[in-house]
Design a protein around this motif. Sequence first.
Motif, PDB file in Angstrom:
ATOM      1  N   ILE A 156       0.966  -1.097   0.013  1.00 40.00           N
ATOM      2  CA  ILE A 156       0.155   0.129   0.045  1.00 40.00           C
ATOM      3  C   ILE A 156       0.753   1.164   0.066  1.00 40.00           C
ATOM      4  CG2 ILE A 156      -1.704   1.253   1.147  1.00 40.00           C
ATOM      5  CD1 ILE A 156      -2.888  -1.253   2.692  1.00 40.00           C
ATOM      6  N   LYS A 157       0.514   2.117  -0.879  1.00 40.74           N
ATOM      7  CA  LYS A 157       1.235   3.358  -0.902  1.00 40.74           C
ATOM      8  C   LYS A 157       0.325   4.395   0.210  1.00 40.74           C
ATOM      9  CE  LYS A 157       1.447   7.419  -4.150  1.00 40.74           C
ATOM     10  NZ  LYS A 157       1.003   8.094  -5.400  1.00 40.74           N
ATOM     11  N   THR A 158      -1.048   4.469  -0.259  1.00 42.44           N
ATOM     12  CA  THR A 158      -1.778   5.177   0.718  1.00 42.44           C
ATOM     13  C   THR A 158      -3.177   4.653   0.936  1.00 42.44           C
ATOM     14  OG1 THR A 158      -0.892   7.072  -0.627  1.00 42.44           O
ATOM     15  CG2 THR A 158      -2.968   7.390   0.883  1.00 42.44           C
ATOM     16  N   TYR A 159      -3.485   4.802   2.283  1.00 41.21           N
ATOM     17  CA  TYR A 159      -4.995   4.336   2.379  1.00 41.21           C
ATOM     18  C   TYR A 159      -6.023   5.550   2.530  1.00 41.21           C
ATOM     19  CZ  TYR A 159      -9.078   2.629   5.505  1.00 41.21           C
ATOM     20  OH  TYR A 159     -10.267   2.614   5.753  1.00 41.21           O
ATOM     21  N   ILE A 160      -7.097   5.481   1.984  1.00 43.60           N
ATOM     22  CA  ILE A 160      -8.140   6.572   1.670  1.00 43.60           C
ATOM     23  C   ILE A 160      -9.558   5.991   2.056  1.00 43.60           C
ATOM     24  CG2 ILE A 160      -9.046   8.143   0.028  1.00 43.60           C
ATOM     25  CD1 ILE A 160      -6.011   6.603  -1.062  1.00 43.60           C
ATOM     26  N   PRO A 161      -9.754   6.338   3.559  1.00 44.26           N
ATOM     27  CA  PRO A 161     -11.183   5.944   3.859  1.00 44.26           C
ATOM     28  C   PRO A 161     -12.094   7.119   3.225  1.00 44.26           C
ATOM     29  CG  PRO A 161      -9.899   6.662   5.586  1.00 44.26           C
ATOM     30  CD  PRO A 161      -9.020   6.609   4.466  1.00 44.26           C
ATOM     31  N   VAL A 162     -13.283   6.695   2.813  1.00 48.27           N
ATOM     32  CA  VAL A 162     -14.150   7.498   2.189  1.00 48.27           C
ATOM     33  C   VAL A 162     -15.667   7.123   2.995  1.00 48.27           C
ATOM     34  CG1 VAL A 162     -15.284   8.613   0.321  1.00 48.27           C
ATOM     35  CG2 VAL A 162     -13.144   7.517   0.034  1.00 48.27           C
ATOM     36  N   ASP A 163     -15.869   8.662   3.594  1.00 44.55           N
ATOM     37  CA  ASP A 163     -17.217   8.241   4.484  1.00 44.55           C
ATOM     38  C   ASP A 163     -17.815   9.623   4.654  1.00 44.55           C
ATOM     39  OD1 ASP A 163     -19.361   7.545   6.502  1.00 44.55           O
ATOM     40  OD2 ASP A 163     -18.140   5.613   6.410  1.00 44.55           O
ATOM     41  N   LEU A 164     -19.189   9.794   4.918  1.00 47.87           N
ATOM     42  CA  LEU A 164     -19.940  10.967   5.051  1.00 47.87           C
ATOM     43  C   LEU A 164     -19.647  11.193   6.803  1.00 47.87           C
ATOM     44  CD1 LEU A 164     -23.295  11.128   3.544  1.00 47.87           C
ATOM     45  CD2 LEU A 164     -21.445  12.657   3.317  1.00 47.87           C
ATOM     46  N   CYS A 165     -19.464  10.204   7.576  1.00 48.10           N
ATOM     47  CA  CYS A 165     -19.316  10.190   8.965  1.00 48.10           C
ATOM     48  C   CYS A 165     -17.974  10.649   9.327  1.00 48.10           C
ATOM     49  CB  CYS A 165     -19.814   9.136   9.698  1.00 48.10           C
ATOM     50  SG  CYS A 165     -19.717   9.329  11.309  1.00 48.10           S
ATOM     51  N   LYS A 166     -17.808  11.778   9.791  1.00 41.98           N
ATOM     52  CA  LYS A 166     -16.243  12.376  10.146  1.00 41.98           C
ATOM     53  C   LYS A 166     -15.800  11.495  11.435  1.00 41.98           C
ATOM     54  CE  LYS A 166     -13.391  16.000  11.440  1.00 41.98           C
ATOM     55  NZ  LYS A 166     -12.374  15.348  11.794  1.00 41.98           N
ATOM     56  N   THR A 167     -16.745  10.913  12.380  1.00 41.30           N
ATOM     57  CA  THR A 167     -16.358   9.924  13.473  1.00 41.30           C
ATOM     58  C   THR A 167     -15.868   8.581  12.971  1.00 41.30           C
ATOM     59  OG1 THR A 167     -18.117  11.052  14.537  1.00 41.30           O
ATOM     60  CG2 THR A 167     -17.376   9.007  15.659  1.00 41.30           C
ATOM     61  N   TYR A 168     -16.541   8.246  11.912  1.00 44.84           N
ATOM     62  CA  TYR A 168     -15.747   7.004  11.307  1.00 44.84           C
ATOM     63  C   TYR A 168     -14.404   7.165  10.682  1.00 44.84           C
ATOM     64  CZ  TYR A 168     -20.563   5.135  11.816  1.00 44.84           C
ATOM     65  OH  TYR A 168     -21.812   4.570  12.314  1.00 44.84           O
ATOM     66  N   LEU A 169     -14.057   8.471  10.060  1.00 49.40           N
ATOM     67  CA  LEU A 169     -12.992   8.552   9.609  1.00 49.40           C
ATOM     68  C   LEU A 169     -11.717   8.507  10.670  1.00 49.40           C
ATOM     69  CD1 LEU A 169     -13.948  10.858   6.862  1.00 49.40           C
ATOM     70  CD2 LEU A 169     -13.190   8.727   6.492  1.00 49.40           C
ATOM     71  N   ASP A 170     -12.216   9.490  11.657  1.00 51.49           N
ATOM     72  CA  ASP A 170     -11.336   9.775  12.753  1.00 51.49           C
ATOM     73  C   ASP A 170     -10.778   8.635  13.618  1.00 51.49           C
ATOM     74  OD1 ASP A 170     -11.486  12.520  12.282  1.00 51.49           O
ATOM     75  OD2 ASP A 170     -12.866  13.180  13.738  1.00 51.49           O
ATOM     76  N   GLN A 171     -12.057   7.565  13.739  1.00 47.59           N
ATOM     77  CA  GLN A 171     -11.555   6.392  14.462  1.00 47.59           C
ATOM     78  C   GLN A 171     -10.845   5.280  13.687  1.00 47.59           C
ATOM     79  OE1 GLN A 171     -15.522   4.962  14.938  1.00 47.59           O
ATOM     80  NE2 GLN A 171     -16.072   6.057  16.751  1.00 47.59           N
ATOM     81  N   ALA A 172     -10.993   5.400  12.452  1.00 46.39           N
ATOM     82  CA  ALA A 172     -10.171   4.576  11.547  1.00 46.39           C
ATOM     83  C   ALA A 172      -8.683   5.253  11.419  1.00 46.39           C
ATOM     84  CB  ALA A 172     -10.794   4.537  10.149  1.00 46.39           C
ATOM     85  N   GLU A 173      -8.555   6.479  11.610  1.00 44.65           N
ATOM     86  CA  GLU A 173      -7.169   6.970  11.558  1.00 44.65           C
ATOM     87  C   GLU A 173      -6.442   6.765  12.871  1.00 44.65           C
ATOM     88  OE1 GLU A 173      -5.386  11.100   9.338  1.00 44.65           O
ATOM     89  OE2 GLU A 173      -7.318  11.211  10.335  1.00 44.65           O
ATOM     90  N   ASP A 174      -7.249   6.927  13.883  1.00 45.89           N
ATOM     91  CA  ASP A 174      -6.910   6.669  15.326  1.00 45.89           C
ATOM     92  C   ASP A 174      -6.451   4.989  15.395  1.00 45.89           C
ATOM     93  OD1 ASP A 174      -7.207   9.161  16.099  1.00 45.89           O
ATOM     94  OD2 ASP A 174      -9.126   8.515  17.109  1.00 45.89           O
TER      95      ASP A 174
END
Length: 174
Positions: free
Chosen positions: A111-129
């Motif tokens: 993987i070069k980059t992981y790009i999560p895409v979602d409307l819910c910012k909470t989900y994006l923040d949790q994945a990043e954490d």
Amino acid sequence: MIEFDSSLFKEKVKSLFLHIEEETLAAYMYSTPDPTIENDPARGEEYYRKVIEQSVDYYLYKEEVRLIKKVANQLSNYVPQGVDIIEFGPGTKTAFINKSLPLLKSLNHNIKTYIPVDLCKTYLDQAEDVLQDELPDLLVKPIQDDFIENTDLVKQFDKPLVWFKGSTITNLST
């Protein structure tokens, strides 16, 4: 950040009831309450979690988790080096840990980059954490957007590989 647009929401509800579009409300179904909205009734994630945990008949989530864990390492044989993994709908922290993380760990060297895409910012923040703890060297670029409405966003990446889990697909019309 995507703001809640009540007029757009009303149009989507109207479109649903007039049978113009079927999946128009999918983006609102798994939402978490917004602390800036007093008594926000959005509790889709909470209710979905209850269905998963309490219903013996609802096997899809558990089966999907089992299948991903079973084949994640095998998938790395088919993924070339330097891909951008674009995940449409990483979901809740629990879903991310159970479904996305096993795949990302098995493909980490590709993987070069992981790009999560979602409307819910909470989900994006949790994945990043989670990834900060589990795969700290992985470059993560979250995108807050409606991937159902904006599938063209994959065109901005050199070697996109879309990760679109089954339970998300069940929200779409045929």
